[in-house]
Design a protein around this motif. Sequence first.
Motif, short mmCIF file in Angstrom:
data_model
loop_
_atom_site.label_atom_id
_atom_site.label_comp_id
_atom_site.label_asym_id
_atom_site.label_seq_id
_atom_site.Cartn_x
_atom_site.Cartn_y
_atom_site.Cartn_z
N GLY A 49 0.84 -1.19 0.00
CA GLY A 49 0.00 0.00 0.00
C GLY A 49 0.87 1.24 0.00
N PHE A 50 0.22 2.39 -0.13
CA PHE A 50 0.95 3.64 -0.07
C PHE A 50 -0.01 4.78 0.22
CE2 PHE A 50 -0.12 2.93 -4.53
CZ PHE A 50 -0.64 4.15 -4.94
N THR A 51 0.58 5.88 0.64
CA THR A 51 -0.17 7.10 0.91
C THR A 51 0.28 8.15 -0.09
OG1 THR A 51 -0.23 6.59 3.26
CG2 THR A 51 -0.66 8.87 2.66
N CYS A 52 -0.66 8.89 -0.64
CA CYS A 52 -0.28 9.98 -1.53
C CYS A 52 -1.19 11.18 -1.27
CB CYS A 52 -0.34 9.56 -3.00
SG CYS A 52 -1.95 9.03 -3.56
N ARG A 53 -0.67 12.33 -1.60
CA ARG A 53 -1.41 13.57 -1.41
C ARG A 53 -1.33 14.35 -2.72
NH1 ARG A 53 -3.50 16.67 2.69
NH2 ARG A 53 -3.22 18.91 2.49
N HIS A 54 -2.49 14.75 -3.22
CA HIS A 54 -2.56 15.51 -4.46
C HIS A 54 -3.65 16.57 -4.31
CE1 HIS A 54 -2.16 16.36 -8.70
NE2 HIS A 54 -3.46 16.19 -8.86
N LYS A 55 -3.28 17.81 -4.53
CA LYS A 55 -4.22 18.92 -4.42
C LYS A 55 -4.95 18.90 -3.08
CE LYS A 55 -4.82 19.62 -9.33
NZ LYS A 55 -5.73 19.87 -10.42
N ARG A 56 -4.20 18.76 -2.01
CA ARG A 56 -4.69 18.76 -0.62
C ARG A 56 -5.62 17.60 -0.29
NH1 ARG A 56 -6.27 24.93 0.39
NH2 ARG A 56 -8.10 24.11 -0.65
N ILE A 57 -5.65 16.58 -1.12
CA ILE A 57 -6.46 15.39 -0.84
C ILE A 57 -5.50 14.24 -0.57
CG2 ILE A 57 -8.12 13.73 -1.76
CD1 ILE A 57 -9.20 16.05 -3.49
N VAL A 88 4.04 13.79 2.61
CA VAL A 88 5.05 12.88 2.10
C VAL A 88 4.35 11.71 1.43
CG1 VAL A 88 6.96 11.35 2.73
CG2 VAL A 88 6.65 13.51 3.94
N ASN A 89 4.67 11.45 0.17
CA ASN A 89 4.13 10.28 -0.52
C ASN A 89 4.96 9.07 -0.11
OD1 ASN A 89 2.15 11.75 -1.85
ND2 ASN A 89 3.54 12.27 -3.51
#
Length: 148
Positions: A49-57, A88-89
């Motif tokens: 799995g992973f965590t990502c953040r794009h345009k404050r989401i 942090v992605n």
Amino acid sequence: MIRSEAHLDKIDFTLKKLLKKHETNDIKKLIKYSGILLLHTELDDDTWGFTCRHKRITSIVINQNLTHETATFVMAHELGHALLHKGVNTPFLRNVTTGTFIPRIEKEANQFALKLLLNSFENYEAMTKYQILEALSLPDEMERFIKK
């Protein structure tokens, strides 16, 4: 205070605040109530799995091929990243748990996940590290992240 204790204080503070605010231990609800999107998709075998953040989401992506127990741990781990390491992605690779070098943020996310999951156990203080891992269906290599 030594550096590792400071990180544990940060983890404990964040976890206590999260549980008090949302009044639940349910990992999926905690993710939802934290305003994080949870997605399940097919990923390569080494990526849990992973965590990502794009345009404050912020989004948590989980490999749909994981067992329920492993997916639950990965969700808790990635929630730790989302709360402790904002912006942090973070891909969570399977080999992270088996190497001798663990990046600080991965160690913190593992500690957060274990503390969150253990919060639902009544008397886990009386359990050995290996009994805890067995109860959570996690590999013995995760023992080093349990602080007793």
